[in-house]
Design an enzyme around this catalytic site. Structure first.
Site, PDB file in Angstrom:
ATOM      1  N   LYS A 191       0.834  -1.218   0.000  1.00 26.84           N
ATOM      2  CA  LYS A 191       0.000   0.000   0.000  1.00 26.84           C
ATOM      3  C   LYS A 191       0.863   1.261   0.000  1.00 26.84           C
ATOM      4  O   LYS A 191       0.674   2.157  -0.822  1.00 26.84           O
ATOM      5  CB  LYS A 191      -0.901   0.005   1.242  1.00 26.84           C
ATOM      6  CG  LYS A 191      -1.530   1.361   1.530  1.00 26.84           C
ATOM      7  CD  LYS A 191      -2.464   1.324   2.721  1.00 26.84           C
ATOM      8  CE  LYS A 191      -1.877   1.760   4.033  1.00 26.84           C
ATOM      9  NZ  LYS A 191      -1.754   3.196   4.256  1.00 26.84           N
ATOM     10  N   CYS A 215      -5.814   7.758   8.717  1.00 22.59           N
ATOM     11  CA  CYS A 215      -6.096   7.252  10.062  1.00 22.59           C
ATOM     12  C   CYS A 215      -5.788   8.309  11.113  1.00 22.59           C
ATOM     13  O   CYS A 215      -4.754   8.984  11.028  1.00 22.59           O
ATOM     14  CB  CYS A 215      -5.220   6.025  10.364  1.00 22.59           C
ATOM     15  SG  CYS A 215      -5.656   4.587   9.403  1.00 22.59           S
TER      16      CYS A 215
HETATM   17  N1  EPU Z   1       5.963  13.982  11.677  1.00 17.25           N
HETATM   18  C1  EPU Z   1       6.191  15.284  12.028  1.00 17.25           C
HETATM   19  N2  EPU Z   1       6.233  16.222  11.019  1.00 17.25           N
HETATM   20  C2  EPU Z   1       6.047  15.896   9.715  1.00 17.25           C
HETATM   21  C3  EPU Z   1       5.812  14.545   9.363  1.00 17.25           C
HETATM   22  C4  EPU Z   1       5.775  13.598  10.377  1.00 17.25           C
HETATM   23  O1  EPU Z   1       6.354  15.617  13.208  1.00 17.25           O
HETATM   24  O2  EPU Z   1       6.085  16.799   8.864  1.00 17.25           O
HETATM   25  C5  EPU Z   1       5.926  12.959  12.724  1.00 17.25           C
HETATM   26  C6  EPU Z   1       4.602  12.206  12.820  1.00 17.25           C
HETATM   27  O3  EPU Z   1       3.665  12.930  13.600  1.00 17.25           O
HETATM   28  C7  EPU Z   1       5.020  10.906  13.438  1.00 17.25           C
HETATM   29  C8  EPU Z   1       6.402  10.674  12.850  1.00 17.25           C
HETATM   30  O4  EPU Z   1       6.863  11.948  12.393  1.00 17.25           O
HETATM   31  O5  EPU Z   1       5.152  11.067  14.830  1.00 17.25           O
HETATM   32  C9  EPU Z   1       6.468   9.702  11.699  1.00 17.25           C
HETATM   33  O6  EPU Z   1       5.482  10.041  10.726  1.00 17.25           O
HETATM   34  P1  EPU Z   1       5.692   9.722   9.187  1.00 17.25           P
HETATM   35  O7  EPU Z   1       5.737  11.029   8.467  1.00 17.25           O
HETATM   36  O8  EPU Z   1       6.810   8.786   9.026  1.00 17.25           O
HETATM   37  O9  EPU Z   1       4.339   8.995   8.829  1.00 17.25           O
HETATM   38  P2  EPU Z   1       3.443   9.228   7.561  1.00 17.25           P
HETATM   39  O10 EPU Z   1       4.268   9.497   6.368  1.00 17.25           O
HETATM   40  O11 EPU Z   1       2.337  10.164   7.884  1.00 17.25           O
HETATM   41  C10 EPU Z   1       3.545   6.725   6.821  1.00 17.25           C
HETATM   42  C11 EPU Z   1       2.554   5.642   6.520  1.00 17.25           C
HETATM   43  C12 EPU Z   1       1.909   5.178   7.813  1.00 17.25           C
HETATM   44  C13 EPU Z   1       2.999   4.683   8.758  1.00 17.25           C
HETATM   45  C14 EPU Z   1       4.062   5.767   8.969  1.00 17.25           C
HETATM   46  C15 EPU Z   1       5.239   5.300   9.806  1.00 17.25           C
HETATM   47  C16 EPU Z   1       1.834   6.247   4.317  1.00 17.25           C
HETATM   48  C17 EPU Z   1       0.761   6.752   3.440  1.00 17.25           C
HETATM   49  N3  EPU Z   1       1.553   6.178   5.616  1.00 17.25           N
HETATM   50  O12 EPU Z   1       2.802   7.771   7.422  1.00 17.25           O
HETATM   51  O13 EPU Z   1       1.064   4.106   7.462  1.00 17.25           O
HETATM   52  O14 EPU Z   1       2.434   4.367  10.006  1.00 17.25           O
HETATM   53  O15 EPU Z   1       4.549   6.213   7.689  1.00 17.25           O
HETATM   54  O16 EPU Z   1       5.837   4.197   9.222  1.00 17.25           O
HETATM   55  O17 EPU Z   1       2.917   5.880   3.845  1.00 17.25           O
HETATM   56  C18 EPU Z   1      -0.629   2.552   7.833  1.00 17.25           C
HETATM   57  O18 EPU Z   1      -0.294   2.028   6.763  1.00 17.25           O
HETATM   58  O19 EPU Z   1      -1.438   2.027   8.649  1.00 17.25           O
HETATM   59  C19 EPU Z   1      -0.066   3.850   8.197  1.00 17.25           C
HETATM   60  C20 EPU Z   1      -0.576   4.636   9.129  1.00 17.25           C
END
Ligand code: EPU
Length: 426
Positions: A22, A117
């Site tokens: 995904k 989510c």
């Molecule tokens: N964060 C910040 N600032 C930002 C971006 C992130 O503080 O600008 C923080 C977040 O709040 C969190 C941490 O950094 O505490 C990590 O977040 P990350 O950006 O890595 O997560 P994401 O890109 O929003 C993706 C996946 C998630 C998965 C996370 C961590 C996608 C679409 N989503 O989210 O997937 O949990 O990486 O691996 O790629 C899932 O598939 O169930 C899901 C939630």
């Protein structure tokens, strides 16, 4: 309003084929906007987040054709310069990848703030930091991010924290920037490497994906490509745990065992037998598992996206297990639902303490998010009673034919649509 009804207690056996990842698909699909020719993507999972991505592309004018259930041809050339539709962008997190890709294509983009989510605060400061460093200006008005830059210039982007989404947006923005970009403190998840491989197959010059430092030399054009998306390690891990929880014995096919190592090693530690082959793993569940401690961390640590499913398994292990959530502020919303099924789980901030119980009992429960829903399926499969899971649209956002795959392994799980539920009640 649809529900899964699980009549639990059946061992999972046989085999299951894992779908494409995904979180790779939702990055690679918008990346096709950067090509000046059509792209063909294979092993694309049939999940709602992909459907939304494709609807956004179609609304923007792309020519999207399904060549078969998991192969898509995308011709990005007819895409028009227009804002991303509000309701579509709001319904998934990965819509933020349209910021970097449309910015690259048109010199500006208007993308509503993403949804996805609810796992606690999910800021976008690192995404915006990377766009600013590359020379873009942005504003956020009425829930929409507006971003513009006549030219993007290669630069140094030292992220303050490891972020999957911000690393991907930085790669998608820098790939056609003038000069070299160095991303430091980059995320290292398998889908980061997959996106880099896809972009390189289109003519990009990206090195170091999968390490802390990614170097990107901007190129002036990207051509079309034919590319197969990697298998989903979270879907694979979810099935591994489901097999373990039902004391089953099954082969999980189409996986990259290396990507599963953090999950495999934890499962082995509590007493699950996992045998690794070239592109499959066999899981043999024994019951009578040992307690453990888990701390979720960015890759190659234990993935946060496996935390709820692993917790469901630990509710049945001997003794006290402790889970520390190291990524998100609020990823224990499933605890209330597991308690309805008899689990002994208490949550204190980013830590959960699980006292193993003898058995769970079926109950009506709600999927509060995607992985929470997967945890409830695992709990439901492991008990003798009937479990009804509501709000399964969360599960269908990220799992391809979850109920069908489980049925083929011997589970008694059916999906009941809302109208059917009413019909059965009267
Ligand atoms: N964060 C910040 N600032 C930002 C971006 C992130 O503080 O600008 C923080 C977040 O709040 C969190 C941490 O950094 O505490 C990590 O977040 P990350 O950006 O890595 O997560 P994401 O890109 O929003 C993706 C996946 C998630 C998965 C996370 C961590 C996608 C679409 N989503 O989210 O997937 O949990 O990486 O691996 O790629 C899932 O598939 O169930 C899901 C939630």
């Amino acid at each position: 309003m649809d529900k899964y009804i699980i009549n639990g207690g059946k061992r999972l056996t046989g085999e299951v084929e894992i779908s494409g990842a995904k979180n790779a698909a939702v990055a690679i699909i918008p990346a096709t906007i950067l090509a000046d020719e059509p792209c063909i993507l294979e092993n694309v999972p049939s999940i709602n987040d992909v459907t939304i991505d494709l609807r956004i592309l179609r609304e923007l004018g792309a020519d999207v054709k399904m060549l078969n259930r998991n192969t898509i041809r995308i011709d990005p050339r007819p895409i028009r310069d227009m804002p991303v539709p509000y309701e579509l962008a709001r319904s998934m997190r990965a819509s933020y990848y349209f910021l970097s890709t449309l910015l690259n294509r048109f010199g500006h983009a208007q993308v509503p703030m993403p949804g996805g989510c609810y796992l606690g605060d999910r800021p976008m400061d690192q995404h915006l930091k990377c766009f600013r460093s590359l020379g873009a200006k942005y504003s956020i008005e009425h829930g929409v991010v507006n971003i513009e830059a006549d030219t993007l210039y290669g630069t140094h982007i030292p992220f303050d924290k490891v972020s999957v989404g911000a690393t991907i947006n930085a790669m998608l923005a820098a790939v056609k920037a003038e000069g070299q970009t160095i991303i430091e403190n980059a995320a290292k998840e398998p889908h980061i490497v997959d996106l880099a491989n896809f972009l390189n197959s289109m003519g990009a010059d990206i090195m170091g994906a999968g390490t802390d430092v990614i170097k990107i030399k901007g190129v002036s054009r990207l051509h079309g490509a034919e590319y197969a998306i990697i298998p989903d390690q979270i879907e694979a891990g979810t099935f591994m745990i489901a097999v373990a929880a039902t004391k089953g014995d099954a082969l999980i096919k189409n996986v990259i065992p290396k990507h599963l190592e953090p999950i495999t090693s934890k499962l082995r530690k509590i007493g699950v037998v996992v045998m690794e082959y070239d592109d499959s793993v066999r899981v043999i569940g024994q019951g009578n598992y040992e307690h453990t401690m888990v701390r979720t961390m960015p890759h190659p640590g234990f993935p946060t996206d496996m935390q709820p499913q692993f917790a469901a398994l630990l509710t049945l292990a001997n003794g006290t297990s402790i889970i520390n959530e190291g990524i998100f502020d609020n990823r224990f919303r499933y605890a209330d639902e597991l308690r309805r099924m008899g689990a002994d789980i208490s949550v204190d901030g980013k830590m959960a303490i699980i006292e193993g119980v003898d058995h769970l009992t079926g109950a009506p429960v709600k999927a509060t998010d995607l992985r929470a829903g997967a945890a409830l399926i695992i709990a439901g499969l492991s008990t003798d009673g009937v479990t009804e899971i509501e709000d399964i649209y969360h599960i269908e956002r990220g799992y391809d034919n979850m109920d069908g795959k489980l049925r083929a392994m011997g589970a008694d799980i059916v999906k009941r649509t809302f109208s059917e539920s009413i019909r059965q009640a009267i």
